[in-house]
Design a protein around this motif. Structure first.
Motif, PDB file in Angstrom:
ATOM      1  N   VAL A 261       0.867  -1.177  -0.066  1.00  0.00           N
ATOM      2  CA  VAL A 261       0.064   0.211   0.099  1.00  0.00           C
ATOM      3  C   VAL A 261       0.742   1.368  -0.134  1.00  0.00           C
TER       4      VAL A 261
ATOM      5  N   GLN B 136       1.018   3.969  -2.866  1.00  0.00           N
ATOM      6  CA  GLN B 136       0.616   5.532  -2.524  1.00  0.00           C
ATOM      7  C   GLN B 136       2.073   6.583  -3.038  1.00  0.00           C
ATOM      8  N   GLU B 137       3.201   5.919  -3.120  1.00  0.00           N
ATOM      9  CA  GLU B 137       4.302   6.671  -3.617  1.00  0.00           C
ATOM     10  C   GLU B 137       4.068   6.863  -4.892  1.00  0.00           C
TER      11      GLU B 137
ATOM     12  N   MET C  40       1.474   6.856  -6.801  1.00  0.00           N
ATOM     13  CA  MET C  40       0.206   7.840  -7.004  1.00  0.00           C
ATOM     14  C   MET C  40       0.965   9.393  -6.664  1.00  0.00           C
ATOM     15  N   ALA C  41       1.467   9.262  -5.872  1.00  0.00           N
ATOM     16  CA  ALA C  41       2.112  10.604  -5.488  1.00  0.00           C
ATOM     17  C   ALA C  41       2.940  11.259  -6.485  1.00  0.00           C
TER      18      ALA C  41
END
Length: 169
Positions: free
Chosen positions: A39, A43-44, A46-47
């Motif tokens: 996860v 998220q990294e 996506m950022a």
């Protein structure tokens, strides 16, 4: 008094149930840790994608603002800024040419760091609207359609952005 030590009962055979429970708990904790790492990695990514898209949009906005300054310099017959993305011959004056900003932006390859398309549209405007359309136009106040394209980095880009604006002097 004669006391004899009491005999303790022999422990029953241990079967290791606690060992099995501890191993199962350890496996569950490891799975939770692996899921948490996946996860965090997602998220990294996506950022990073959000940042690349934002940088591409900011670059396209910068090209638009520099184009507006160059158009203003061309109209005022003053020296254009040194980082101007266009010259006077880049401005299209023909209204007959159909121009689709979306198709134009999609046609740019990722290797193009920035591009600009400028059309003078004051003679093309017909109808009524917020730009005083339908009324006689002031010939000394030209209206331009500026479409810009930019990527997030000059080389090895991953995101692109296009900005289409109307600029009235």
């Amino acid at each position: 008094m004669n006391t004899r030590p009491r005999m303790r009962p022999m422990p029953r055979q241990q079967r290791g149930a606690v060992l099995y429970v501890a191993l199962i708990m350890l496996i569950l904790l490891a799975l939770i840790g692996i899921a948490g790492m996946q996860v965090a990695g997602m998220q990294e990514k996506m950022a990073a994608n959000y940042r690349a898209t934002n940088v591409a949009f900011q670059n396209a906005e910068g090209v638009t603002r520099r184009s507006e300054m160059a158009i203003e310099s061309i109209a005022n017959r003053t020296a254009a800024p040194s980082n101007a993305p266009l010259v006077a011959t880049d401005i299209q004056e023909n209204c007959d040419i159909a121009f689709d900003p979306v198709a134009w932006g999609r046609a740019r390859p990722l290797t193009t760091a920035q591009a600009v398309n400028v059309r003078r549209i004051d003679s093309c405007v017909i109808g009524a609207g917020s730009l005083s359309m339908g009324k006689p136009l002031d010939p000394v106040t030209p209206i331009y359609q500026i479409t810009t394209f930019a990527t997030d980095t000059p080389t090895d880009s991953s995101s692109t952005a296009s900005v289409d604006t109307i600029f009235k002097l």
